[in-house]
Design an enzyme around this catalytic site. Structure first.
Site, PDB file in Angstrom:
ATOM      1  N   SER A 158      29.303 -37.952 -28.586  1.00 50.64           N
ATOM      2  CA  SER A 158      28.910 -36.625 -29.041  1.00 50.64           C
ATOM      3  C   SER A 158      27.492 -36.644 -29.592  1.00 50.64           C
ATOM      4  O   SER A 158      26.995 -37.687 -30.046  1.00 50.64           O
ATOM      5  CB  SER A 158      29.860 -36.134 -30.133  1.00 50.64           C
ATOM      6  OG  SER A 158      29.386 -34.956 -30.752  1.00 50.64           O
ATOM      7  N   ASN A 197      45.477 -34.046 -21.108  1.00 49.57           N
ATOM      8  CA  ASN A 197      46.444 -32.954 -21.044  1.00 49.57           C
ATOM      9  C   ASN A 197      45.843 -31.609 -21.423  1.00 49.57           C
ATOM     10  O   ASN A 197      46.481 -30.568 -21.279  1.00 49.57           O
ATOM     11  CB  ASN A 197      47.648 -33.250 -21.948  1.00 49.57           C
ATOM     12  CG  ASN A 197      47.262 -33.351 -23.410  1.00 49.57           C
ATOM     13  OD1 ASN A 197      46.130 -33.698 -23.733  1.00 49.57           O
ATOM     14  ND2 ASN A 197      48.198 -33.044 -24.290  1.00 49.57           N
ATOM     15  N   THR A 198      44.580 -31.622 -21.892  1.00 47.04           N
ATOM     16  CA  THR A 198      43.940 -30.375 -22.308  1.00 47.04           C
ATOM     17  C   THR A 198      42.432 -30.522 -22.295  1.00 47.04           C
ATOM     18  O   THR A 198      41.903 -31.640 -22.176  1.00 47.04           O
ATOM     19  CB  THR A 198      44.419 -29.972 -23.730  1.00 47.04           C
ATOM     20  OG1 THR A 198      43.940 -28.669 -24.053  1.00 47.04           O
ATOM     21  CG2 THR A 198      43.907 -30.950 -24.761  1.00 47.04           C
ATOM     22  N   GLY A 199      41.718 -29.405 -22.414  1.00 44.04           N
ATOM     23  CA  GLY A 199      40.271 -29.432 -22.572  1.00 44.04           C
ATOM     24  C   GLY A 199      39.515 -30.127 -21.466  1.00 44.04           C
ATOM     25  O   GLY A 199      39.881 -30.057 -20.294  1.00 44.04           O
ATOM     26  N   ILE A 200      38.439 -30.842 -21.846  1.00 47.51           N
ATOM     27  CA  ILE A 200      37.587 -31.465 -20.836  1.00 47.51           C
ATOM     28  C   ILE A 200      38.297 -32.616 -20.136  1.00 47.51           C
ATOM     29  O   ILE A 200      37.997 -32.916 -18.975  1.00 47.51           O
ATOM     30  CB  ILE A 200      36.241 -31.934 -21.432  1.00 47.51           C
ATOM     31  CG1 ILE A 200      36.426 -33.061 -22.435  1.00 47.51           C
ATOM     32  CG2 ILE A 200      35.499 -30.767 -22.071  1.00 47.51           C
ATOM     33  CD1 ILE A 200      35.108 -33.645 -22.931  1.00 47.51           C
ATOM     34  N   TYR A 247      33.920 -38.226 -38.457  1.00 55.25           N
ATOM     35  CA  TYR A 247      33.840 -37.979 -37.014  1.00 55.25           C
ATOM     36  C   TYR A 247      32.503 -38.465 -36.464  1.00 55.25           C
ATOM     37  O   TYR A 247      32.443 -39.138 -35.429  1.00 55.25           O
ATOM     38  CB  TYR A 247      34.017 -36.488 -36.730  1.00 55.25           C
ATOM     39  CG  TYR A 247      33.833 -36.134 -35.268  1.00 55.25           C
ATOM     40  CD1 TYR A 247      34.840 -36.398 -34.342  1.00 55.25           C
ATOM     41  CD2 TYR A 247      32.663 -35.521 -34.813  1.00 55.25           C
ATOM     42  CE1 TYR A 247      34.680 -36.077 -33.001  1.00 55.25           C
ATOM     43  CE2 TYR A 247      32.500 -35.195 -33.484  1.00 55.25           C
ATOM     44  CZ  TYR A 247      33.502 -35.474 -32.581  1.00 55.25           C
ATOM     45  OH  TYR A 247      33.334 -35.161 -31.254  1.00 55.25           O
TER      46      TYR A 247
END
Length: 309
Positions: A168, A41-44, A193
């Site tokens: 990441s 729904n957002t970003g990448i 994270y």
């Protein structure tokens, strides 16, 4: 201190400062293909969904926030002309929601060709999921682990198919702390994270090994440092993101490696790899530890109450 440590380990990859970010050059069409993208729904995630929709795929936007997801899907349908962009509720912090999502999908769709495990949380204050898992581990790793398990037979039936796990560069600072997986003894939200992103890499490695011969591939990637909502839990990181915005990738640029892993013809039989800027990238020694990968697999199954042999 936590945010500074995280900044040092993950904020800028070398490619963020020099040269052009990698771009997926594949012109592959995806008519007749079905794709699920978590957190689209957002970003990448949204940019990945937009690209796959433009290529003709049926795209399932799997998100916790239905209102935002519907707005994103509506925008993508209008821009691409592809009306096969649909929204389904998925809360990766709740295994009940994951099972409900998978059950509905399997009842409605006969095929699944692309699963992009994109959604994630970062720098959360200490909290736990509905099932008592530390939030980063629960959402970023265990949620996608369970989702993949539940959808795997459909992926096999639809082969050749692909699983893409968004990890990441932060995995380099991660460790799998089996003695304290849920951070109850010691918690650092930046490192939490990093640990979860290492788990993504190890999961991909072991999954690819287990899927040999099935024509289902599994690859992981680093999207780069992207202007996104991912840092919303840290005021300092939000300020730094604004100050250094010139060096950050746009969501469109950040989505390129996810798209590359999902569609590039040359990756049809490539599996168990890690990419950045649409090319193979270095994996930390901890991300190449097969014994840790196998143990994490076993522990993940125990935590989720599943048998995945």
């Amino acid at each position: 201190k936590t945010e500074v440590l995280f900044l040092e380990t993950n904020t800028f990859s070398f490619a963020s400062f020099i040269g052009k970010p990698g771009r997926c050059k594949s012109a592959a069409r995806l008519e007749g293909k079905v794709a699920i993208i978590t957190g689209a729904n957002t970003g990448i995630g949204k940019e990945t969904a937009r690209d796959l929709a433009r290529r003709g795929a049926r795209v399932i936007v799997a998100c916790r926030d239905i209102a935002k997801a519907e707005a994103a899907a509506s925008e993508i349908r209008a821009e691409t002309g592809n009306q096969q962009v649909t929204v389904r509720k998925l809360d990766l912090a709740d295994t009940k929601s994951i099972r409900e999502f998978a059950g509905k999908f399997l009842a409605e769709e006969k095929e699944l060709h692309i699963l992009i495990n994109n959604a994630g949380v970062m720098l959360c204050p200490y909290s736990k999921t509905a099932d008592g898992f530390e939030m980063h581990l629960g959402v970023n790793h265990l949620g996608h682990f369970l989702l993949t398990f539940l959808l795997l037979e459909r992926l096999k039936q639809s082969a050749p198919s692909r699983i893409v796990n968004v990890s990441s560069l932060a995995h380099h600072a991660g460790r799998i702390r089996f003695h304290d997986l849920h951070g109850e003894k010691r918690y650092n939200r930046g490192l939490a994270y990093c640990h979860s992103k290492l788990a993504n890499v190890l999961f991909t490695r072991e999954l690819a090994r287990r899927l040999q011969g099935t024509k289902v591939t599994a690859n992981a990637l680093h999207p780069g440092s992207v202007q996104s909502e991912l840092v919303r839990h840290s005021f300092l990181m939000m300020r730094l993101w604004k100050i250094f915005s010139f060096f950050l990738k746009t969501p469109w640029e950040g989505a390129q490696t996810s798209i590359y892993c999902a569609v590039a013809e040359e990756l049809e039989s490539v599996t168990g790899q890690y990419f950045s800027d649409c090319q193979p990238a270095y994996v930390s020694p901890w991300g190449r530890d097969d014994e840790t990968a196998k143990k994490l697999w076993s522990v993940s199954c125990e935590l989720l109450g599943i048998q995945w042999d």
